[in-house]
Design a protein around this motif. Structure first.
Motif, PDB file in Angstrom:
ATOM      1  N   HIS A  74       0.787  -1.137  -0.148  1.00 38.97           N
ATOM      2  CA  HIS A  74      -0.021   0.148   0.021  1.00 38.97           C
ATOM      3  C   HIS A  74       1.080   1.277   0.284  1.00 38.97           C
ATOM      4  CE1 HIS A  74       0.897  -0.367   4.395  1.00 38.97           C
ATOM      5  NE2 HIS A  74       0.892   0.511   4.361  1.00 38.97           N
ATOM      6  N   HIS A  76       2.251   5.699   0.827  1.00 34.24           N
ATOM      7  CA  HIS A  76       2.241   7.113   1.289  1.00 34.24           C
ATOM      8  C   HIS A  76       2.442   7.776   1.381  1.00 34.24           C
ATOM      9  CE1 HIS A  76       1.012   4.795   4.795  1.00 34.24           C
ATOM     10  NE2 HIS A  76       1.821   3.377   4.952  1.00 34.24           N
ATOM     11  N   HIS A 118       5.041  -0.260   0.824  1.00 36.46           N
ATOM     12  CA  HIS A 118       5.629  -1.697   1.364  1.00 36.46           C
ATOM     13  C   HIS A 118       4.410  -2.365   2.142  1.00 36.46           C
ATOM     14  CE1 HIS A 118       4.825   0.733   5.808  1.00 36.46           C
ATOM     15  NE2 HIS A 118       3.529   0.354   4.826  1.00 36.46           N
ATOM     16  N   GLU A 120       3.892  -5.011   5.121  1.00 31.16           N
ATOM     17  CA  GLU A 120       4.083  -5.712   6.509  1.00 31.16           C
ATOM     18  C   GLU A 120       3.454  -7.261   6.819  1.00 31.16           C
ATOM     19  OE1 GLU A 120       2.523  -1.443   7.802  1.00 31.16           O
ATOM     20  OE2 GLU A 120       3.825  -1.531   9.007  1.00 31.16           O
TER      21      GLU A 120
HETATM   22 MN    MN Z   1       2.143   1.326   6.242  1.00 32.71          MN
END
Ligand code: MN
Length: 310
Positions: A74, A76, A118, A120
């Motif tokens: 996603h 940023h 990024h 996660e």
């Molecule tokens: Mn994020």
């Protein structure tokens, strides 16, 4: 003792603020994160009437829980992501080639610049617990995208309190992490009675991670954020708790925040969303994930406006 160094600053502290600085509780809200098997987080920033504390513009606490973190790529923009795990290990991959595992006590700091993406993922079993914070980047300066992991961070100690300073400065202890505005982020362990040196030009907030404490005549345990305003030279804290302290110079700009974007206008956000949906070079890609990514939600049918201070 290192704690003596902080005391002259306290006695010299001069403030023109009201005699009784603000102390207000802001309730957390439970927010399910997007994506399949996404986790639910406890969000305490931004709040209605409180868009930022210094440049800190976002604070989610996830866990403690055995839920896995599975957050696909996603984007940023306009911010730094600050990931601070308390329990569990997270694999971070991003569009500028980073691929690292983050462990408790270590800091991941990703600076979006104009754009970055990024993912996660949890890579440990058992409990996951941690903080996801965003720091708004100032306008008027060019800031490149970047990623850094800090494995060793400095400690601040006074009687009754020890802290890891993961961002900015507390007393005379300075984190090595790159910041663009004066601020602090510190992980506090309180055992008994302590006096924390503060800067009267900073506003502050406290969030309990474990246990309970008393500060500014307020009892605080897990859940709400205690906003402490500006004008304090020090803060007496007592209890048996772990808590995070955020602070900084009140951020001068009004921010428009939507989904994973921080901007200054509706148009900033609209352009960032369009670029992500068009797979524009601005946000890069993470080869490992192929075409997997979190699509942007539709923009609301209204003009996005800044969240205002009370
Ligand atoms: Mn994020």
């Amino acid at each position: 003792m290192s704690n003596l160094d902080a005391r002259p600053a306290v006695t010299e502290c001069v403030t023109s603020a009201p005699a009784t600085p603000e102390a207000t509780l802001f309730e957390a809200r439970e927010v399910p994160l997007g994506g399949i098997r996404g986790i639910t987080v406890s969000r305490v920033l931004p709040q209605r009437g409180l868009p930022t504390i210094g440049a800190w513009c976002f604070l989610d606490q996830f866990g403690p829980s055995t839920e896995r973190m599975n957050v696909l790529p996603h984007p940023h923009t306009g911010l730094q992501t600050v990931t601070w795990p308390i329990a569990g290990e997270i694999r971070h991959r991003d569009s500028i080639g980073s691929d690292v595992v983050l462990k408790p006590g270590q800091l991941n700091l990703m600076t979006s610049g104009p754009g970055i993406s990024h993912s996660e993922f949890s890579v440990s079993t058992g409990q996951m617990h941690g903080l996801q914070l965003w720091v708004a980047l100032p306008s008027g300066v060019e800031i490149e995208h970047a990623f850094a992991q800090y494995v060793t961070l400095p400690s601040f100690t006074v009687p009754g309190l020890s802290a890891t300073v993961f961002m900015g400065q507390l007393g005379d202890v300075v984190s090595p992490a790159t910041v663009y505005t004066p601020l602090v982020g510190a992980d506090l362990t309180i055992s008994g009675d302590a006096t924390l040196p503060l800067r009267p030009d900073f506003e502050y907030g406290l969030l309990v991670l474990d246990g309970s404490l008393a500060a500014a005549d307020i009892e605080l345990s897990r859940g709400p954020l205690l906003y402490l305003g500006t004008g304090r030279c020090s803060l007496d804290i007592s209890g048996d708790a772990r808590a995070v302290l955020l602070g900084g110079e009140p951020f001068p700009d009004e921010l428009v925040m939507w989904w994973n974007f921080v901007g200054r206008s509706h148009e900033d956000i609209e352009a960032a969303r369009a670029d992500w949906e068009a797979q524009a070079a601005r946000f890069g890609s993470i080869p490992f994930h192929g075409t997997d990514r979190i699509p942007a939600p539709p923009l609301p049918p209204i003009r996005l406006t800044p969240r205002k201070r009370r």
